[in-house]
Design an enzyme around this catalytic site. Structure first.
Site, PDB file in Angstrom:
ATOM      1  N   ASP A  66       0.814  -1.224   0.000  1.00 50.89           N
ATOM      2  CA  ASP A  66       0.000   0.000   0.000  1.00 50.89           C
ATOM      3  C   ASP A  66       0.847   1.275   0.000  1.00 50.89           C
ATOM      4  OD1 ASP A  66       0.604  -0.925   2.645  1.00 50.89           O
ATOM      5  OD2 ASP A  66      -0.829   0.496   3.495  1.00 50.89           O
ATOM      6  N   HIS A  67       2.176   1.111   0.021  1.00 47.26           N
ATOM      7  CA  HIS A  67       3.069   2.279  -0.025  1.00 47.26           C
ATOM      8  C   HIS A  67       3.971   2.285  -1.256  1.00 47.26           C
ATOM      9  CE1 HIS A  67       2.138   3.495   4.182  1.00 47.26           C
ATOM     10  NE2 HIS A  67       1.748   2.233   4.201  1.00 47.26           N
ATOM     11  N   HIS A 159       7.896  -0.418  12.749  1.00 48.53           N
ATOM     12  CA  HIS A 159       6.867  -1.171  12.037  1.00 48.53           C
ATOM     13  C   HIS A 159       7.317  -2.629  11.926  1.00 48.53           C
ATOM     14  CE1 HIS A 159       3.258  -1.338   9.770  1.00 48.53           C
ATOM     15  NE2 HIS A 159       3.778  -1.358   8.559  1.00 48.53           N
ATOM     16  N   ASP A 189       3.697   4.178   8.568  1.00 44.97           N
ATOM     17  CA  ASP A 189       3.237   3.103   9.462  1.00 44.97           C
ATOM     18  C   ASP A 189       4.186   2.901  10.641  1.00 44.97           C
ATOM     19  OD1 ASP A 189       1.580   2.986   7.312  1.00 44.97           O
ATOM     20  OD2 ASP A 189       1.787   0.822   6.972  1.00 44.97           O
ATOM     21  N   HIS A 247      -4.302   7.133   6.692  1.00 46.28           N
ATOM     22  CA  HIS A 247      -3.988   5.693   6.681  1.00 46.28           C
ATOM     23  C   HIS A 247      -5.016   4.915   7.504  1.00 46.28           C
ATOM     24  CE1 HIS A 247      -1.577   1.933   7.228  1.00 46.28           C
ATOM     25  NE2 HIS A 247      -1.049   2.263   6.068  1.00 46.28           N
TER      26      HIS A 247
HETATM   27 ZN   LIG Z   1       0.406   0.928   5.250  1.00 50.55          ZN
HETATM   28 ZN   LIG Z   2       2.959  -1.122   6.576  1.00 47.36          ZN
END
Ligand SMILES: [Zn+2]
Ligand SMILES: [Zn+2]
Length: 286
Positions: A66-67, A159, A189, A247
Site C-alpha cells: 500500500d506504499h 513497524h 506506518d 492511513h
Molecule cells: Zn500501510
Molecule cells: Zn505497513
C-alpha cells in the site's frame, strides 16, 4: 514560494473508490517530490493536475504494497513522457532488490536513470541537503544535492519491517527569502516509540498515521500501527503546529470520530481525505 502538501491517498491496505492507498505530493519552490506511492498514484497525480516529469525524487517509507505498488507503473509513465532527468528514489535497503527485479524486465525501455539511495540508518540522518550546505562541507555521505532550499531527514520508525519517516525543512536565506522557514514531517506506518516525538519536534505540519481508533489499541499494537490518540500524543509531545491523520483501516466507518479523539488531546488536529491540499505555514515560534 510554495510549500504545499497534496494528499493523493489516505487509505491503508485496501483501496476504495474514493480513497487510495498512501501517497502524497510535496511542492517546494516549484519542484515536486513524491512521498510513498501506493497503487493508483499515477491516476491521482493526473487528477490533481501535477506533472509526472517535474517529480525529482520519491521517498518510500517501506515495502508494504500500500506504499509502493504504484511506483512501477509510474516509472513507465514517466518514460512515456520522455523523461530524461534521473529520478532519485529513497527507501529502505530492501527496496533495492524489488527495483532491480522490476528493472531487469522493464528497465530497457526507461529513458532515464533511477538513482536508488538505500536507507540503513538507526538514527535520523540528513539525506538531502541544500547545495550551499554541501559546499560548506557539512559531512554527509548519503546526502544528494537535490536540496535547493530544502533539507530532508529520514528517521527510522517502529513497524513490522524496516520503515522510515521523512522530515522536510525549508532552508531560507534571509536576504532572498525573507520569511520564517517552514517544515513538514511524514510519519508512515509505526507503533509509538519514545524517540519519535523528538524526531518530528517543532514541525509546522505533521502527518501521522492513525490506522485505528483508540478502542482498537490492541489491534494497533499487534500490527505495529498507531491509534488516533497515540498520533495526537506524539503531536503534543513534539510541539508541532498542526496534526493531520490518515492511513485509516478499512474497518473504520466514522473517520470524523477519529478526528474528535485526536482533538481531545491535541486541538489543532484534522483528518485528511484524498485531494486535500495544505499550504504549509509557519505556525510555531521556534
Ligand atoms: Zn500501510
Ligand atoms: Zn505497513
Amino acid at each position: 514560494m510554495e510549500f504545499r502538501l497534496t494528499i493523493l491517498g489516505s487509505a491503508s491496505a485496501l483501496p476504495f473508490s474514493d480513497r487510495n492507498p498512501s501517497a502524497q505530493a510535496l511542492s517546494v519552490h516549484g519542484r515536486l517530490f513524491l512521498i510513498d506511492c501506493g497503487e493508483g498514484t499515477q491516476q491521482r497525480i493526473r487528477q490533481e493536475h501535477l506533472s509526472f516529469v517535474k517529480i525529482e525524487a520519491v521517498f518510500i517509507s517501506h515495502i508494504h504494497g500500500d506504499h509502493v505498488f504504484g511506483l512501477f507503473g509510474l516509472l513507465s509513465t514517466m518514460s512515456l513522457y520522455h523523461r530524461t532527468a534521473p529520478l532519485h528514489v529513497f527507501g529502505p535497503q530492501n527496496l533495492g532488490p524489488v527495483l532491480k527485479f522490476y528493472l531487469s524486465y522493464f528497465g530497457q525501455e526507461l529513458g532515464f536513470e533511477i538513482v536508488f539511495h538505500p536507507l540503513t540508518f538507526k538514527v535520523p540522518t540528513a539525506i538531502v541537503l541544500p547545495t550551499a550546505k554541501l559546499q560548506t562541507g557539512i559531512p554527509s555521505e548519503t546526502a544528494a544535492t537535490l536540496g535547493k532550499n530544502l533539507r530532508v531527514t529520514a528517521f527510522p520508525l517502529n513497524h513490522k519491517i524496516d520503515c522510515y519517516g521523512y522530515r522536510f525543512d525549508e532552508v531560507v536565506t534571509p536576504r532572498r527569502n525573507p520569511w520564517k522557514p517552514r517544515s513538514y514531517a511524514y510519519v508512515s506506518d509505526t507503533a509509538p516509540f519514545p524517540e519519535l516525538a523528538s524526531y518530528v519536534a517543532g514541525v509546522d505540519l505533521l502527518y501521522h498515521e492513525a490506522t485505528y481508533p483508540a478502542s482498537l489499541k490492541d489491534k494497533a499494537e499487534q500490527y505495529f500501527h498507531s491509534t488516533s490518540l497515540q498520533a495526537a500524543e506524539c503531536a503534543r509531545e513534539a510541539g508541532v503546529g498542526r496534526l493531520l491523520i490518515g492511513h485509516y483501516s478499512s474497518r473504520i466507518n466514522d473517520i470524523a470520530a477519529l478526528g474528535e479523539e485526536c482533538r481531545s488531546v491535541f486541538a489543532n488536529s484534522s483528518t485528511v481525505e484524498d485531494g486535500d491540499v495544505f499550504e504549509i505555514e509557519y505556525i510555531r515560534e521556534q
